[in-house]
Design a protein around this motif. Structure first.
Motif, PDB file in Angstrom:
ATOM      1  N   TRP A 274      29.666  -1.603  27.973  1.00 52.94           N
ATOM      2  CA  TRP A 274      29.073  -2.877  28.505  1.00 52.94           C
ATOM      3  C   TRP A 274      28.722  -4.026  27.594  1.00 52.94           C
ATOM      4  O   TRP A 274      28.556  -3.779  26.517  1.00 52.94           O
ATOM      5  N   ARG A 275      28.743  -5.147  28.039  1.00 54.18           N
ATOM      6  CA  ARG A 275      28.477  -6.371  27.223  1.00 54.18           C
ATOM      7  C   ARG A 275      27.448  -7.474  28.120  1.00 54.18           C
ATOM      8  O   ARG A 275      27.729  -7.347  29.226  1.00 54.18           O
ATOM      9  N   VAL A 276      26.905  -8.205  27.318  1.00 56.77           N
ATOM     10  CA  VAL A 276      26.254  -9.223  28.141  1.00 56.77           C
ATOM     11  C   VAL A 276      27.231 -10.459  27.806  1.00 56.77           C
ATOM     12  O   VAL A 276      27.623 -11.099  26.801  1.00 56.77           O
ATOM     13  N   ALA A 277      27.664 -10.801  28.851  1.00 54.04           N
ATOM     14  CA  ALA A 277      28.827 -11.728  29.072  1.00 54.04           C
ATOM     15  C   ALA A 277      28.316 -13.217  29.385  1.00 54.04           C
ATOM     16  O   ALA A 277      27.220 -13.373  30.012  1.00 54.04           O
TER      17      ALA A 277
ATOM     18  N   ASN B 175      24.802  -5.437  18.559  1.00 50.29           N
ATOM     19  CA  ASN B 175      23.911  -4.363  18.566  1.00 50.29           C
ATOM     20  C   ASN B 175      22.684  -4.255  19.521  1.00 50.29           C
ATOM     21  O   ASN B 175      22.260  -3.295  19.673  1.00 50.29           O
ATOM     22  N   VAL B 176      22.667  -5.304  20.040  1.00 50.76           N
ATOM     23  CA  VAL B 176      21.669  -5.521  21.145  1.00 50.76           C
ATOM     24  C   VAL B 176      22.055  -4.295  22.202  1.00 50.76           C
ATOM     25  O   VAL B 176      21.095  -3.768  22.751  1.00 50.76           O
ATOM     26  N   THR B 177      23.304  -4.135  22.557  1.00 53.50           N
ATOM     27  CA  THR B 177      23.696  -3.273  23.852  1.00 53.50           C
ATOM     28  C   THR B 177      23.379  -1.794  23.407  1.00 53.50           C
ATOM     29  O   THR B 177      22.974  -1.017  24.062  1.00 53.50           O
ATOM     30  N   LYS B 178      23.524  -1.525  22.007  1.00 47.52           N
ATOM     31  CA  LYS B 178      23.185  -0.237  21.344  1.00 47.52           C
ATOM     32  C   LYS B 178      21.589   0.227  21.645  1.00 47.52           C
ATOM     33  O   LYS B 178      21.434   1.182  21.981  1.00 47.52           O
ATOM     34  N   PHE B 179      20.834  -0.747  21.366  1.00 43.55           N
ATOM     35  CA  PHE B 179      19.476  -0.336  21.524  1.00 43.55           C
ATOM     36  C   PHE B 179      18.871  -0.542  22.851  1.00 43.55           C
ATOM     37  O   PHE B 179      18.153   0.378  23.400  1.00 43.55           O
ATOM     38  N   ILE B 180      19.246  -1.617  23.523  1.00 43.57           N
ATOM     39  CA  ILE B 180      18.813  -1.501  25.043  1.00 43.57           C
ATOM     40  C   ILE B 180      18.955  -0.415  25.861  1.00 43.57           C
ATOM     41  O   ILE B 180      18.227  -0.279  26.750  1.00 43.57           O
ATOM     42  N   GLY B 181      20.412   0.086  25.846  1.00 43.48           N
ATOM     43  CA  GLY B 181      20.569   1.409  26.669  1.00 43.48           C
ATOM     44  C   GLY B 181      20.061   2.595  26.235  1.00 43.48           C
ATOM     45  O   GLY B 181      20.119   3.576  27.128  1.00 43.48           O
ATOM     46  N   MET B 182      19.323   2.563  25.267  1.00 42.70           N
ATOM     47  CA  MET B 182      18.665   3.932  24.718  1.00 42.70           C
ATOM     48  C   MET B 182      17.923   4.525  25.492  1.00 42.70           C
ATOM     49  O   MET B 182      17.095   3.648  26.271  1.00 42.70           O
TER      50      MET B 182
ATOM     51  N   ALA C 283      24.675 -14.048  31.187  1.00 37.67           N
ATOM     52  CA  ALA C 283      24.571 -13.289  32.530  1.00 37.67           C
ATOM     53  C   ALA C 283      23.714 -12.001  32.315  1.00 37.67           C
ATOM     54  O   ALA C 283      23.884 -11.112  31.188  1.00 37.67           O
ATOM     55  N   VAL C 284      22.805 -11.875  33.075  1.00 38.38           N
ATOM     56  CA  VAL C 284      22.261 -10.391  33.364  1.00 38.38           C
ATOM     57  C   VAL C 284      23.177  -9.473  33.558  1.00 38.38           C
ATOM     58  O   VAL C 284      23.910  -9.390  34.386  1.00 38.38           O
ATOM     59  N   PRO C 285      23.501  -8.340  32.615  1.00 39.69           N
ATOM     60  CA  PRO C 285      24.286  -7.283  32.972  1.00 39.69           C
ATOM     61  C   PRO C 285      23.912  -6.244  33.964  1.00 39.69           C
ATOM     62  O   PRO C 285      22.671  -6.283  34.440  1.00 39.69           O
TER      63      PRO C 285
END
Length: 543
Positions: A29-32, A242-249, A369-371
């Motif tokens: 997923w990404r923050v689009a 890299n934000v997505t790697k940390f946020i989803g943990m 946008a908020v994912p």
């Protein structure tokens, strides 16, 4: 020439493997951008809406709020009396509170309970200017302390906090100068989750003022906020990803379960008049999606009395800096608008009574946008990440200590006939790989420190961050070449060895001979390999 070709080929193979591994460690997923976000832009409360409807258009730049045929008390009309209270929340918990009342105001007055956002705790240190201004316009205000014995960085229970604020609400409603039917809430940021939970169980509240509401669970809001920060400071795209790697943990080892507080679950009871405020300088909140969601959920509950105001201000509605800083003044119109709206709705103003637009102020522009979801990638939890990042320095430390011991005990081992050795050319390549690991770790730490500093200050640092990222990528390539060279050398040593039946006892080893030398070799080689994996996690091999 043959060796150079072999090293180049091995380097390419390692680079491709590292790139593939880095891609596997990146969530899907990404923050689009909000304008481009189709499904990812939709929050769970926006069923069936497309991304274009998440945009908000102000109807007027003037934030003034007024009702046809009604003149409300203005700020400064009354002197303000302050009273310090003690509110008993439970048998073992009591908090201080500040009550502010308009002096000589006739009849029972409307009243407002203030709910803390994150980062504040004492009633004496927050909301003083807002609560005093409201009181001077004829509104009784109560600011209780936040209960901190069950509130930490890692553990927060918003439902329990809502129960505590309900106790303070009952104290306010029970005041002799307060009209209990005209009491509502003012909440900022994190406090809006608590306020929403309160309205779910107490829909009889007269009004609710939500300032900088996240609307969605904290994990999803932080994904958008952190990505916004990365974009604002000029971080390279792979660093922003890299934000997505940390946020989803999974951060459950630290607690932090409140990051997944189901905020949208409590938006179905917004039947009271709402005032929603956002600062257009606030990068941390979904300033357009949030307002759109609240308006839609309130409409679904049969409530169209939702007023939205945008101010050229930061997260706390203060001007002069995008970040929270002591001494910053509120936007000059903010408290006047709060008072005019609150006095109007507690006098009975409905959605059709306003003479001013429902949406007004500075035109907002929400970049991202908020994912919709924040599933983890290959590295699913904090312990996995810590183990991954620790392996390279730990192996390096073992190898360095082993080499030190070999050096100090060399003479004694030779006397005992236990010399041991490294393969031809291996020693200098181990040293080169160790230097590459140390340099990469030091460079990465320095880069992360620079990034964090720029993020906390919201300072654009694009030139330095771009140059630093280029340097880190160059270090990553050099580290890959160093390990590839070591692998090629081992292959050459193996090919150069005579057949087993012709080998003498003194034949040079491929990698190392003797326990100590084998330990040093294995430790330093693993350190180099884990270093590449760590660099891949940070996106330094991304294409």
């Amino acid at each position: 020439m043959k060796r150079i070709i072999s090293i180049a080929a091995a380097s390419i193979v390692l680079l491709v493997l590292c790139a593939l591994l880095g891609d596997a460690m990146t969530p899907d997923w990404r923050v689009a951008p909000l304008t481009d976000a189709a499904d990812s832009a939709k929050t769970a409360g926006q069923r069936g809406k497309n991304s274009s409807s998440d945009r908000v258009a102000v109807e007027s730049p003037d934030t003034a709020i007024a009702v046809r045929g009604l003149h409300t008390s203005q700020e400064g009309r009354y002197e303000v009396k302050e009273t310090h209270l003690r509110i008993r929340l439970t048998a073992s918990a009591t908090v201080n509170a500040l009550l502010r009342e308009p002096v000589d105001a006739a009849g029972r007055r409307p009243a407002c309970l203030f709910i803390h956002g994150a980062g504040t705790g004492k009633a004496s240190e927050v909301y003083g200017d807002i609560a005093s201004a409201m009181a001077s316009a004829g509104i009784v205000t109560l600011v209780p302390d936040k209960r901190l014995d069950n509130y930490t960085t890692f553990q927060r229970d918003y439902i329990a906090m809502a129960r505590d604020y309900v106790t303070s609400l009952a104290v306010l409603k029970g005041r002799g100068d307060v009209d209990s039917a005209r009491v509502g809430l003012y909440a900022e940021s994190e406090g809006t989750w608590i306020a929403s939970a309160m309205t779910h169980d107490h829909p009889d509240l007269a009004f609710m003022i939500l300032t900088s509401p996240p609307i969605v669970p904290g994990r999803r809001q932080m994904a958008m906020a952190a990505s916004n920060y990365m974009t604002h400071i000029g971080a390279p795209k792979p660093m922003a990803q890299n934000v997505t790697k940390f946020i989803g943990m999974d951060f459950s080892m630290l607690g932090l379960r409140y990051a997944d507080f189901p905020a949208e679950r409590y938006l179905d009871a917004l039947t009271m008049p709402l005032l929603v405020n956002y600062g257009t300088e606030d990068l941390s909140m979904p300033i357009e999606q949030g307002a759109a969601t609240l308006r839609e959920d309130a409409h679904r509950a049969g409530n169209d009395n939702v007023t939205v105001r945008y101010y050229p201000a930061n997260h706390q509605m203060r001007v002069g800096a995008r970040t929270s800083q002591p001494g910053l003044p509120l936007d000059g119109h903010y408290t006047h608008d709060l008072e005019n709206w609150l006095n109007a709705v507690t006098a009975g103003a409905s959605a059709n009574d306003w003479s001013t637009p429902m949406i007004a102020g500075t035109q907002p522009h929400q970049r991202l946008a908020v994912p919709k979801a924040t599933a983890p990638g290959l590295i699913r939890s904090l312990p996995m990440l810590l183990i991954l990042l620790a392996m390279a320095p730990l192996c390096l430390l073992v190898g360095a200590l082993g080499a030190l011991v070999l050096g100090l005990t060399g003479r004694q081992r030779r006397k005992l006939g236990r010399c041991g050795s490294f393969g031809a050319g291996v020693t200098r390549l181990l040293v080169a790989n160790a230097i590459a690991v140390v340099t990469s770790i030091a460079g990465l730490l320095a880069y992360l420190a620079r990034t964090v500093s720029a993020t906390l200050a919201l300072r654009s640092d694009a030139t330095a961050l771009s140059a630093g990222w280029t340097a880190l990528r160059a270090l990553a390539v050099l580290s890959t070449v160093a390990l590839a060279w070591l692998l090629v050398r081992l292959s050459e040593n193996r090919l150069a060895r005579p057949p087993e039946h012709l080998r003498s006892q003194d034949c040079a080893p491929v990698a190392a001979a003797g326990f100590g030398h084998r330990l040093v070799f294995a430790s330093l080689a693993l350190s180099a390999a884990f270093s590449l994996v760590s660099l891949a996690f940070w996106g330094l091999f991304s294409l």
